[in-house]
Design an enzyme around this catalytic site. Structure first.
Site, PDB file in Angstrom:
ATOM      1  CD  GLU A 128      -2.033  -2.268   1.369  1.00 29.14           C
ATOM      2  OE1 GLU A 128      -0.935  -2.618   1.816  1.00 29.14           O
ATOM      3  OE2 GLU A 128      -3.001  -3.046   1.252  1.00 29.14           O
ATOM      4  CG  HIS A 176     -13.110  -3.906   5.791  1.00 27.89           C
ATOM      5  ND1 HIS A 176     -12.211  -4.427   6.674  1.00 27.89           N
ATOM      6  CD2 HIS A 176     -12.886  -4.538   4.605  1.00 27.89           C
ATOM      7  CE1 HIS A 176     -11.472  -5.347   6.060  1.00 27.89           C
ATOM      8  NE2 HIS A 176     -11.860  -5.425   4.802  1.00 27.89           N
TER       9      HIS A 176
END
Lengths: 326, 356
Positions: free
Chosen positions: A60, A129
């Protein structure tokens, strides 16, 4: 023209941008053959090939930096982060490089990149999330932070973000990825950045929001309308730089205002808007600015999620208090 | 039990500490002019560093990172590159930047606190200095990816320090470069010290070159105080990358004879005896000895060169000191392609506050 969802509008804009500009590239995890975890890039690898739709290793921090290098070389990379919870390693690259490359080289090198990520709660997703951390990005100089609230805005704002010569963090409210649907003409017309949109006109109170909270906010406005109160609803859309002019002009007419966001209350973008109203719109305010937001806590796991998210009831409670203030 | 993988790390050196060849020299080193150009670039770098430190000590430059003792690394790397390649330095590669056409006055402007110093008039695509350690390794991969996408025979060359090899960014960059076989060369300027943390405390790995092994790319070590070796080994890696044979990590072993920066005092954590011993290995004397041994460098040549370097550096310093100040509003004018309306008020405030 058929009705499409927000995530389909994202895909339509990506395809359109790739069609019209060969320098547009997509990077991210599982965006190729898998089409992305929300299918935002479904079918794009078949259409544009592996060169332009690139599955990256699980790195990432890397993709944001990779996009800085590609951007400096004249490409327009669009990087997908699977969820906002995984975007934080990119902040180093955004703060230290993407947001300042133009400034520190006096425009010699630039960074026309877009970072896309689904964000926000309400879909009972696993831990990490569901957060709404847009304020982290809205504090960073040299970038734009853009959040669509409808399929049409997702299409138009994403096209504008990709065409923009500077870095844009484009956060997609995943709770409204699949509904509601909207008719969209795939005409390549971008929606302007750096401006708020008045999505409902009204004279009694201004409700300011962005992303998925547009649903609850518009519902609250309907309820108020049935009671004879006309609420104006503003979709902020570009959180940075912030179009205070539109907000101030609305509050000048209504005199009352509530800000609604899913992100935690303290230090949220709502605080910046409230400060702007206090600084430049105080004489027009007939009541203290109301704020409805997520609580200053960790986003709860799904069992308590609905108690964290602002609801129409919470919005109405605050707006009624704002309206009652004499 | 079956052995499924193994690795070896090769070390290359051409000149010993006294400048004597330890093996046949590479072809380029047979050319006197090439060696003298490398020598001159190193001496110019050392002269420049000394001037920059002196400007800082007299309050005319900000914090500065000298490359004293490490000149062979950036000079050898830049000498191995082609003009069309892209250089992504850390903050101690001024010798390489100068060789690639970054003007000395620009480097002084940067460290003097003026953004115009990174608006290079020379290598327009080279990256500016990177302060956050190792965060530019992903940029090098992006640049190399751009070259690969366009089918260009160009190479991105990224230099970082030994400390950077402990960061995930460097591994992530090497890892993707390996997967995509990107035209990029990573060079570790292993000067043994990351501010106060010695190399042994940075990693238990025996060499930094072997950090490449896990990324599936070649890792090699070179004597970073032997400019011939640096140029040869890095040059080979660059030409392999250009030919589509993928990336390489080169570890150049050198030593930081100076403090980390002018804001640092290495005597707090490092023995003077260690530094004195390392002076015997520094790259400039070594190459000068080699040139003199071959009758290619005289005392007069040396005196002329020192005079030339001083004159160039003094001219750059004068130009730097005479550079008109930045417009104050430039802090906002280059932030975005077009100033957003939301920032107009702040720009006006800056302008008003700083009106003469």
């Amino acid at each position: 023209m058929s009705e499409i969802t927000l995530v389909e509008a994202v895909r339509l804009a990506l395809a359109r941008a790739m069609e019209e500009d060969e320098t547009v590239l997509l990077l991210g995890e599982d965006i190729g053959i898998d089409g992305g975890v929300f299918r935002a890039t479904d079918g794009l690898i078949e259409r544009f090939g592996e060169r332009r739709v690139m599955d990256t290793p699980l790195s990432e921090s890397l993709f944001a930096g990779l996009a800085v290098g590609l951007g400096a070389q004249g490409f327009r990379p669009v990087v997908e982060y699977q969820f906002m919870g995984f975007i934080y390693p990119a902040i180093d690259q955004v703060v230290n490089h993407a947001g300042r490359l133009r400034n520190r080289t006096r425009g010699r090198l630039t960074c026309p990149m877009v970072i896309r990520a689904p964000y926000g709660g309400g879909i009972h997703a696993p831990e990490h999330h569901s957060e709404s951390m847009e304020a982290l990005f809205a504090h960073i100089p040299g970038i734009r932070v853009v959040i669509p609230s409808s399929p049409a805005h997702a299409y138009g704002l994403l096209l504008a973000a990709i065409r923009d010569p500077d870095p844009v963090v484009f956060l997609e409210p995943k709770r409204i990825y699949r509904a509601p649907k909207e008719e969209i003409a795939d005409d390549g017309v971008a929606t302007p950045l750096d401006q708020c949109f008045t999505v409902r006109e009204g004279r009694d109170v201004t409700l300011i929001t962005w992303g998925a909270m547009i649903i609850e906010t518009l519902a609250a406005a309907e309820t108020l309308a049935a009671e004879g109160v006309e609420a104006e609803v503003i979709d902020v859309a570009t959180l940075k730089p912030l179009d205070m002019a539109t907000i101030l002009s609305s509050v000048e007419r209504t005199g009352r205002c509530a800000i609604i966001h899913e992100a935690p209350l303290s230090g949220g973008v709502g605080a910046e808007i409230a400060a702007g109203l206090a600084n430049r719109g105080l004489v027009n305010l007939l009541a203290p600015v109301g704020r409805v937001a997520g609580y200053d806590t960790v986003m709860p796991l799904p069992r308590l999620e609905i108690y964290y998210m602002p609801t129409q009831e919470r919005i109405l409670r605050t707006v009624r208090r704002v309206l009652a203030y004499a | 039990m079956t052995q499924v993988a193994s690795f070896t790390i090769e070390h290359t050196r051409y000149l010993d500490l006294r400048g004597r060849p330890t093996q046949p020299l590479p072809a380029f080193a047979e050319n006197r002019d090439v060696l003298i150009a490398l020598y001159k670039a190193m001496v110019l770098t050392r002269t420049f560093d000394a001037k920059a430190v002196s400007l800082q000590r007299t309050g005319r430059l900000g914090t500065y990172a000298s490359s004293l003792g490490q000149e062979a690394v950036p000079v050898g790397v830049a000498a191995a590159m082609r003009a069309e390649d892209v250089f992504l330095p850390s903050f101690r590669e001024q010798g390489g930047q100068m060789l690639r056409g970054v003007r000395m006055v620009e480097i002084l402007l940067y460290w003097g606190g003026d953004e115009r110093g990174s608006d290079f008039t020379g290598p327009r695509e080279d990256f500016p200095i990177c302060v956050p350690v190792g965060t530019h390794a992903p940029h090098a991969v992006g640049v190399a990816h751009a070259f690969q996408l366009r089918g260009e025979a160009r190479v991105a060359v990224c230099v970082f320090g030994d400390g950077a090899t402990s960061r995930g960014d460097v591994y992530e960059a090497m890892n993707l470069a390996g997967v995509q076989r990107l035209p990029v060369v990573f060079v570790v300027n292993n000067n043994q010290w990351a501010i106060s943390v010695p190399r042994a405390r940075q990693t238990a790995a025996e060499t930094l070159a072997q950090k490449a092994v896990a990324a599936g790319i070649p890792g090699i070590q070179v004597d970073g105080n032997d400019v011939i070796a640096v140029r040869q080994v890095v040059g080979t890696a660059i030409e392999q990358a250009r030919a589509g044979e993928g990336p390489t990590l080169v570890e150049a072993l050198t030593y930081r004879l100076s403090d980390h920066t002018t804001a640092d005092d290495a005597s707090r954590y490092r023995d003077d005896a260690e530094v004195s011993a390392r002076w015997k290995e520094e790259p400039i004397t070594r190459l000068r000895q080699h040139l003199s041994d071959g009758g290619q460098w005289t005392k007069t040549d040396e005196e002329t060169l020192i005079g030339d370097c001083s004159a160039q550096v003094e001219a750059a310093a004068s130009e730097y000191l005479a550079t008109p100040p930045l417009p104050t509003t430039s802090m906002l004018d280059h932030l975005y392609a077009t100033l957003p309306a939301a920032l107009a008020e702040q720009r006006a405030e800056v302008e008003e506050a700083t009106e003469p």
